[in-house]
Design an enzyme around this catalytic site. Structure first.
Site, short mmCIF file in Angstrom:
data_model
loop_
_atom_site.label_atom_id
_atom_site.label_comp_id
_atom_site.label_asym_id
_atom_site.label_seq_id
_atom_site.Cartn_x
_atom_site.Cartn_y
_atom_site.Cartn_z
N SER A 69 0.83 -1.28 -0.06
CA SER A 69 0.07 -0.06 -0.01
C SER A 69 1.04 1.16 0.09
CB SER A 69 -0.79 -0.02 1.10
OG SER A 69 -1.66 0.91 1.23
N ASP A 70 0.28 2.31 -0.66
CA ASP A 70 1.07 3.47 -0.64
C ASP A 70 0.07 4.70 -0.70
OD1 ASP A 70 4.04 4.70 -0.63
OD2 ASP A 70 2.86 5.80 -2.02
N GLN A 71 0.28 5.72 0.05
CA GLN A 71 -0.51 6.77 0.15
C GLN A 71 0.33 8.09 -0.34
OE1 GLN A 71 -1.93 8.87 3.91
NE2 GLN A 71 -3.71 7.79 3.11
#
Length: 192
Positions: A69-71
């Site tokens: 996941s990356d934001q």
């Protein structure tokens, strides 16, 4: 049940994934998180989530799935990363004061055999006009130096906003659990 590994050492993502009551391991993905020239915040989040998941999945071999996941915070098309320190956090919050920031949170669930499932979540945060003293008090109180956008919405950061518009309240913390559950079910994980 397949083996699951969270491709992140983020304590925020780990705590969110624990809510699903599935056993999982944690592995640090060795991925360069530098944006490519001209890369949009959405493209950056998507690429990094996939790269993290693929890096860990390859290390697992045929023994399970890796969740990456990356934001990326998007202020007018410009990516805002984790501030890393007080001065950068203050500068980010000053830049966001009175404005709207979009948070792109990308997910990838990858298997070493090449299968990959992906999702993206968009959260819009409208900041109220913030005085410098408010920003400094907030940064000193919560020290959000490891958070994209320099705040913790699950904590005192909520005082900085006029509104949050999203489909999943966990997305802003770093792992959209609604989308995560959908990907896990597709991969054969039993969730109620």
């Amino acid at each position: 049940m397949p083996r699951l590994t969270l491709a992140s050492t983020s304590r925020y993502r780990r705590e969110l994934l624990e809510r699903l009551r599935l056993p999982f391991d944690v592995a640090r993905p060795e991925v360069d998180e530098t944006a490519l020239p001209g890369e949009s915040p959405l493209a950056l989040a998507t690429r990094l989530a996939e790269a993290k998941a693929q890096a860990v999945a390859q290390a697992l071999g045929d023994d399970g799935w890796a969740l990456g996941s990356d934001q990326v915070a998007d202020l007018g098309g410009k990516a805002l990363g984790k501030p890393g320190g007080r001065d950068a956090a203050i500068a980010q919050l000053r830049a966001m004061s009175g404005g709207v920031v979009h948070f792109h949170t990308a997910l990838c669930l990858a298997h070493a055999d090449g299968r990959a499932l992906a999702a993206i979540d968009l959260t819009e945060v409208r900041f109220r006009a913030l005085a410098d003293a408010e920003i400094e008090r907030y940064v000193d109180a919560e020290q959000p130096f490891d958070c994209a956008g320099s705040f913790k919405s699950e904590g005192l950061g909520i005082t900085l906003f006029e509104s949050i518009d999203n489909r999943d309240p966990t997305a802003l913390i770093g792992l959209p659990l609604i989308a995560t559950c959908a990907l896990l079910r597709q991969a054969g994980f039993p969730l109620p």
